[in-house]
Design a protein around this motif. Structure first.
Motif, mmCIF file in Angstrom:
data_model
loop_
_atom_site.group_PDB
_atom_site.id
_atom_site.type_symbol
_atom_site.label_atom_id
_atom_site.label_comp_id
_atom_site.label_asym_id
_atom_site.label_seq_id
_atom_site.Cartn_x
_atom_site.Cartn_y
_atom_site.Cartn_z
ATOM 1 N N GLY A 266 9.035 -3.415 -1.476
ATOM 2 C CA GLY A 266 7.487 -3.842 -1.696
ATOM 3 C C GLY A 266 7.090 -3.223 0.352
ATOM 4 N N ALA A 267 6.424 -3.719 1.202
ATOM 5 C CA ALA A 267 5.982 -3.644 2.516
ATOM 6 C C ALA A 267 6.930 -3.443 3.553
ATOM 7 C CB ALA A 267 5.088 -4.412 2.448
ATOM 8 N N GLU A 268 8.347 -3.948 2.824
ATOM 9 C CA GLU A 268 9.679 -3.786 3.653
ATOM 10 C C GLU A 268 10.076 -2.761 3.357
ATOM 11 O OE1 GLU A 268 11.816 -6.538 2.544
ATOM 12 O OE2 GLU A 268 11.353 -8.318 3.381
ATOM 13 N N ALA A 269 9.935 -1.435 2.677
ATOM 14 C CA ALA A 269 10.503 -0.048 2.010
ATOM 15 C C ALA A 269 9.740 0.571 3.355
ATOM 16 C CB ALA A 269 10.103 -0.355 0.530
ATOM 17 N N PRO A 270 10.429 1.974 3.770
ATOM 18 C CA PRO A 270 9.826 2.882 4.353
ATOM 19 C C PRO A 270 8.131 3.168 3.426
ATOM 20 C CG PRO A 270 12.253 2.680 4.011
ATOM 21 C CD PRO A 270 11.838 1.883 3.399
ATOM 22 N N ALA A 271 8.001 4.317 3.971
ATOM 23 C CA ALA A 271 6.894 5.551 3.244
ATOM 24 C C ALA A 271 7.576 6.155 2.068
ATOM 25 C CB ALA A 271 6.069 5.891 4.101
ATOM 26 N N GLY A 272 7.153 6.137 0.638
ATOM 27 C CA GLY A 272 7.775 6.528 -0.069
ATOM 28 C C GLY A 272 9.085 5.879 -0.730
ATOM 29 N N GLY A 273 9.872 5.253 -0.079
ATOM 30 C CA GLY A 273 10.820 4.427 -0.671
ATOM 31 C C GLY A 273 11.752 5.243 -0.849
ATOM 32 N N ALA B 136 15.572 10.040 17.545
ATOM 33 C CA ALA B 136 15.519 8.348 16.901
ATOM 34 C C ALA B 136 16.660 8.802 15.929
ATOM 35 C CB ALA B 136 14.175 8.352 16.392
ATOM 36 N N ALA B 137 16.452 7.352 16.095
ATOM 37 C CA ALA B 137 18.554 7.182 14.885
ATOM 38 C C ALA B 137 17.858 6.897 13.828
ATOM 39 C CB ALA B 137 19.192 6.467 15.793
ATOM 40 N N ALA B 138 17.103 7.152 12.907
ATOM 41 C CA ALA B 138 16.539 6.626 12.222
ATOM 42 C C ALA B 138 15.714 7.845 11.294
ATOM 43 C CB ALA B 138 15.069 6.029 11.581
ATOM 44 N N ALA B 139 15.245 7.992 10.255
ATOM 45 C CA ALA B 139 14.842 9.318 8.908
ATOM 46 C C ALA B 139 14.153 8.801 7.777
ATOM 47 C CB ALA B 139 15.900 10.103 8.783
ATOM 48 N N GLU B 140 12.708 9.187 7.958
ATOM 49 C CA GLU B 140 11.566 9.078 6.473
ATOM 50 C C GLU B 140 11.646 10.336 6.037
ATOM 51 O OE1 GLU B 140 9.537 5.632 6.790
ATOM 52 O OE2 GLU B 140 8.162 6.932 7.240
ATOM 53 N N GLY B 141 10.703 10.161 4.868
ATOM 54 C CA GLY B 141 10.337 12.147 4.236
ATOM 55 C C GLY B 141 12.245 11.941 3.458
ATOM 56 N N GLY C 145 14.877 6.260 3.200
ATOM 57 C CA GLY C 145 14.946 6.180 4.427
ATOM 58 C C GLY C 145 15.867 5.664 5.159
ATOM 59 N N ALA C 146 16.053 5.801 6.389
ATOM 60 C CA ALA C 146 17.703 5.892 6.626
ATOM 61 C C ALA C 146 17.959 5.418 8.161
ATOM 62 C CB ALA C 146 18.671 7.209 5.668
ATOM 63 N N LEU C 147 18.958 4.917 8.489
ATOM 64 C CA LEU C 147 19.478 5.005 9.833
ATOM 65 C C LEU C 147 20.214 5.046 10.535
ATOM 66 C CD1 LEU C 147 18.709 2.139 12.039
ATOM 67 C CD2 LEU C 147 20.747 1.174 11.354
ATOM 68 N N LEU C 148 20.556 6.035 11.007
ATOM 69 C CA LEU C 148 21.374 7.389 11.041
ATOM 70 C C LEU C 148 22.736 6.317 12.007
ATOM 71 C CD1 LEU C 148 18.858 10.518 11.829
ATOM 72 C CD2 LEU C 148 20.056 8.833 9.655
ATOM 73 N N ARG C 149 23.663 7.962 11.753
ATOM 74 C CA ARG C 149 24.456 7.446 13.101
ATOM 75 C C ARG C 149 24.587 7.534 14.486
ATOM 76 N NH1 ARG C 149 27.742 8.874 7.807
ATOM 77 N NH2 ARG C 149 28.616 7.146 7.122
ATOM 78 N N TRP C 150 23.874 8.441 14.618
ATOM 79 C CA TRP C 150 23.404 9.450 16.271
ATOM 80 C C TRP C 150 22.232 10.223 15.239
ATOM 81 C CZ3 TRP C 150 27.559 11.639 13.083
ATOM 82 C CH2 TRP C 150 26.878 13.384 12.694
ATOM 83 N N ALA C 151 21.954 9.992 16.848
ATOM 84 C CA ALA C 151 20.202 10.436 17.150
ATOM 85 C C ALA C 151 20.155 12.268 17.199
ATOM 86 C CB ALA C 151 19.307 9.674 17.761
ATOM 87 N N GLU C 152 19.056 13.306 16.927
ATOM 88 C CA GLU C 152 19.547 14.347 17.605
ATOM 89 C C GLU C 152 18.054 14.577 18.073
ATOM 90 O OE1 GLU C 152 20.159 16.984 14.433
ATOM 91 O OE2 GLU C 152 22.201 17.043 14.998
ATOM 92 N N LEU D 33 16.903 -3.429 8.644
ATOM 93 C CA LEU D 33 15.373 -3.219 8.768
ATOM 94 C C LEU D 33 14.984 -2.816 10.121
ATOM 95 C CD1 LEU D 33 14.469 -4.770 5.410
ATOM 96 C CD2 LEU D 33 13.721 -2.408 6.746
ATOM 97 N N GLU D 34 15.103 -3.775 11.153
ATOM 98 C CA GLU D 34 14.750 -4.142 12.209
ATOM 99 C C GLU D 34 15.369 -3.053 13.106
ATOM 100 O OE1 GLU D 34 15.029 -7.427 16.225
ATOM 101 O OE2 GLU D 34 15.817 -8.008 13.801
ATOM 102 N N ARG D 35 15.928 -2.748 13.075
ATOM 103 C CA ARG D 35 16.789 -1.656 13.667
ATOM 104 C C ARG D 35 17.038 -0.020 13.669
ATOM 105 N NH1 ARG D 35 23.004 -1.394 12.773
ATOM 106 N NH2 ARG D 35 22.563 -2.628 11.696
ATOM 107 N N TYR D 36 15.869 -0.061 11.707
ATOM 108 C CA TYR D 36 15.689 1.041 11.367
ATOM 109 C C TYR D 36 13.813 1.193 12.188
ATOM 110 C CZ TYR D 36 12.727 3.924 7.889
ATOM 111 O OH TYR D 36 12.549 4.824 7.271
ATOM 112 N N ARG D 37 13.269 0.299 11.954
ATOM 113 C CA ARG D 37 11.823 0.318 12.755
ATOM 114 C C ARG D 37 11.937 0.689 14.018
ATOM 115 N NH1 ARG D 37 11.018 -5.456 9.314
ATOM 116 N NH2 ARG D 37 10.572 -4.181 7.339
ATOM 117 N N ALA D 38 13.282 -0.453 14.944
ATOM 118 C CA ALA D 38 12.813 0.070 16.261
ATOM 119 C C ALA D 38 12.868 1.664 16.381
ATOM 120 C CB ALA D 38 14.175 -0.924 17.003
ATOM 121 N N GLU D 39 13.703 2.113 16.179
ATOM 122 C CA GLU D 39 14.769 3.650 15.597
ATOM 123 C C GLU D 39 12.717 4.764 15.239
ATOM 124 O OE1 GLU D 39 16.400 5.081 17.198
ATOM 125 O OE2 GLU D 39 18.087 3.440 17.397
#
Length: 376
Positions: free
Chosen positions: A357-364, A274-279, A366-373, A258-264
């Motif tokens: 809860g509050a730790e979850a991505p918006a909509g429930g 960013a190597a993270a996706a939401e939605g 999200g993903a930490l990605l292998r690489w960013a585009e 989660l820490e790495r996800y939020r940083a991305e």
């Protein structure tokens, strides 16, 4: 949690029957109780439009004792008149689930097993060890190893010759500890356990741990409870220690991801990739490109049941039906977003983590990605 055990579900077109039920305590797992549960599931599948052959296959599976002894629950997956996977659960579902849809429902496994990292338990004594593997889908024996059986007991004498004998005893312990450590390391490499727990004789526990390779020792914890002796009375306390270690492990790992996800995600507000996706749209695109490293899911999130379109291949997933033809889906079918993304995670070896809860991505979702585009 990794969904590698779901591999048999990936190469069949469906539609799929998914039945997740509690089995009750072992004393309650009677033929009459199983028949009632099986009949209720069969009738509900019929109401959902399942074909007769698949309904009967599920009925037959549920009327037989669950695999792996007497688990707290089970999830049965069936299609085209055949049960493809029957998964025992260490924890009972809060409510039963019966579903018939384009994709197998994998979310119940996330809810019931995602907090259950795999633990390799070694109960050691002066002559060897036995090994057990514990996961969210139950526990089973993983083998045993024996070393030298003599001499293993010290004497109470102060005589010089007895001191010499006692030194021989300690050398036997040390050699046996080496044998146990080597076998434990081999099992760890084979099963990929998240944590290791050493129980049993305190001296041997220490000797074994000191002989483990660094990567194994880093995930190893000792328990003061548990013994190899038959009828050991502290089994409950050992189980408690194992559960605590597993819970702590998954919590620490989840917080790290989660820490790495939020940083991305924070990078997404800037100019860099960013190597993270939401939605759902962004996650669907990442799934098609095999970029998801860790899928974060809150089963109560608002997006988990959002409709997407899927084909027979895990890569054939789109948030719009009109895009399905470009992906080669001949007969696209509607599916839940969580089911489609979990199928993709299973196919590409991505990790799945439940967050709440509050730790979850918006909509429930999200993903930490292998690489960013780069942003397009």
């Amino acid at each position: 949690m990794e969904l590698d055990f779901a591999a048999p579900l990936l190469d069949r077109p469906g539609p799929w029957a998914t039945v997740c039920v509690a089995t009750g305590r072992p004393a309650e797992d009677t033929a009459a109780r199983r028949e009632l549960a099986a009949r209720a599931a069969r009738d509900e599948l019929e109401a959902h439009g399942a074909d007769r052959e698949t309904r009967e296959a599920v009925h037959r599976a549920l009327t037989t004792p669950a695999p792996g002894g007497s688990p707290a629950g089970r999830v049965v997956y069936a299609t085209a008149g055949q049960v493809v996977l029957d998964v025992p659960l260490a924890r009972a579902p809060a409510t039963d689930l019966v579903d018939f849809s384009a994709l197998p429902r994998l979310t119940p496994l996330v809810e019931l097993a995602a907090r259950e990292p795999t633990c390799l338990l070694a109960r050691v004594d002066r002559t060897g060890a036995d090994f057990w593997l514990r996961s969210g889908t139950g526990a089973h024996a993983a083998g045993e190893v024996s070393g030298e059986r003599w001499p293993v007991h010290r004497t109470a004498s102060a005589d010089w010759s007895e001191h010499h004998f006692d030194r021989s005893v300690e050398e036997t312990w040390e050699r046996n500890a080496t044998v146990v450590a080597e076998e434990l390391s081999r099992l760890w490499r084979r099963c990929g356990a998240d944590v290791v727990v050493l129980a049993g004789d305190p001296r041997i526990r220490h000797e074994v741990r000191m002989r483990l390779p660094g990567p194994v020792r880093a995930v190893t914890t000792e328990s003061e409870h548990g013994s190899r002796a038959a009828g050991s009375g502290d089994r409950g306390r050992l189980d408690h220690d194992v559960d605590r270690v597993r819970h702590d492990r998954v919590r620490e790992h989840t917080l790290d991801v989660l820490e790495r996800y939020r940083a991305e995600r924070a990078k997404a507000t800037g100019a860099g990739p960013a190597a993270a996706a939401e939605g759902v749209p962004a996650l669907v695109e990442a799934a098609r490109e095999h970029r998801i490293a860790a899928l974060l899911i809150d089963p109560d999130g608002s997006d988990v049941a959002r409709e997407v379109w899927v084909g027979t291949d895990p890569d054939q997933v789109s948030d719009r039906r009109t895009d399905s033809a470009y992906l080669g889906a001949v007969r696209p079918a509607p599916a839940r977003a969580d089911d489609a993304l979990l199928r993709s995670a299973a196919a590409t070896g991505a990790e799945v983590l439940r967050v709440d809860g509050a730790e979850a991505p918006a909509g429930g979702l999200g993903a930490l990605l292998r690489w960013a585009e780069p942003a397009r």
